[in-house]
Design an enzyme around this catalytic site. Structure first.
Site, PDB file in Angstrom:
ATOM      1  N   HIS A   7       0.830  -1.206   0.000  1.00 17.13           N
ATOM      2  CA  HIS A   7       0.000   0.000   0.000  1.00 17.13           C
ATOM      3  C   HIS A   7       0.866   1.259   0.000  1.00 17.13           C
ATOM      4  O   HIS A   7       1.507   1.578   0.990  1.00 17.13           O
ATOM      5  CB  HIS A   7      -0.899  -0.023   1.240  1.00 17.13           C
ATOM      6  N   HIS A  49      -1.222  10.535  -2.816  1.00 19.42           N
ATOM      7  CA  HIS A  49      -2.548  10.091  -2.396  1.00 19.42           C
ATOM      8  C   HIS A  49      -3.557  11.217  -2.279  1.00 19.42           C
ATOM      9  O   HIS A  49      -4.682  11.121  -2.758  1.00 19.42           O
ATOM     10  CB  HIS A  49      -2.465   9.359  -1.056  1.00 19.42           C
TER      11      HIS A  49
END
Length: 234
Positions: A7, A49
């Site tokens: 991730h 992100h």
């Protein structure tokens, strides 16, 4: 090889979504990298992100307001730069698959899908990536642009409503927050030929449960070494 999605690379040890973070995941022999893509003002797909640079860099402002040259002046942690999608794809080429999550939100990034597709094609990694998003209209647009690219749909909670759309656009992946996993949903994904991905699993007890009850489901995790240990123990 460890079957799992790293991730944003290895954010527990390196700045998230940076080349150092992704290199660390590759060094641990992970099968997949997971990353997030936004678009600069001048149309360059960059890996970050948030829609702002505030949390992960020494700058402030919206990603969409920066040119690529401006965003490269920022420190993303430890002297790391915000990488381009192309840089990460070339780093992973021949070593790992890449889950490219489009951080589209309605019309926030006009042309994001086309720019990402062009980057994938230029890097020559069409068979090593799949493209996902919480914004399912964005995934539909990607299917309209490419008949062959592998696609996935990201969900917060499990819902039967996802399956008709998955069939329509031939999505092969569904990512769901791990707390919503049930036997029924996992079984339905299997019936539909969908690879189920559980995000984001960092607790060892949760990992053990996933590995024992749903060994076919891929885990997306920040705790790369912890998952590696759980994965190897079965």
């Amino acid at each position: 090889m460890i079957t799992g999605l790293a991730h944003r690379g290895y954010p527990k040890k390196y700045p998230e979504n940076t080349l150092a973070s992704f290199q660390a995941a590759l060094d641990l022999n992970y099968s997949h990298l997971e990353l997030d893509v936004q678009l600069t003002r001048d149309g360059v797909p960059v890996v970050i992100h948030d829609t702002t640079v505030n949390r992960t860099t020494n700058g402030t402002g919206n990603v969409a307001d920066f040119t690529f040259a401006q965003i490269r002046e920022l420190d993303a942690g430890g002297g790391q730069l915000i990488p381009t999608l192309e840089e990460v794809l070339l780093l992973a080429k021949g070593r790992a698959q890449v889950d490219i999550e489009l951080k589209q939100s309605g019309t926030l990034y006009p042309g994001l899908e086309a720019q990402v597709l062009a980057t994938i094609q230029a890097a020559g990694v069409q068979d090593q990536v799949f493209v996902t998003s919480f914004d399912h209209y964005s995934v539909v647009r990607m299917r309209e642009l490419s008949d062959s690219l592998e696609l996935g749909l990201v969900l917060y909670g499990a819902t039967p409503a996802v399956f008709p759309l998955a069939r329509e656009i031939r999505a092969k992946y569904v990512s769901v927050k791990h707390i919503y996993l049930t036997d029924a949903f996992a079984h339905r994904c299997g019936e539909e030929g969908i690879q189920l991905i559980a995000w984001t699993i960092d607790d060892e007890a949760d990992m053990q449960h996933l590995r024992s009850r749903y060994p076919h489901i891929w885990a997306c995790t920040n705790e790369l070494e912890r998952w590696a240990g759980v994965f190897a123990s079965k």
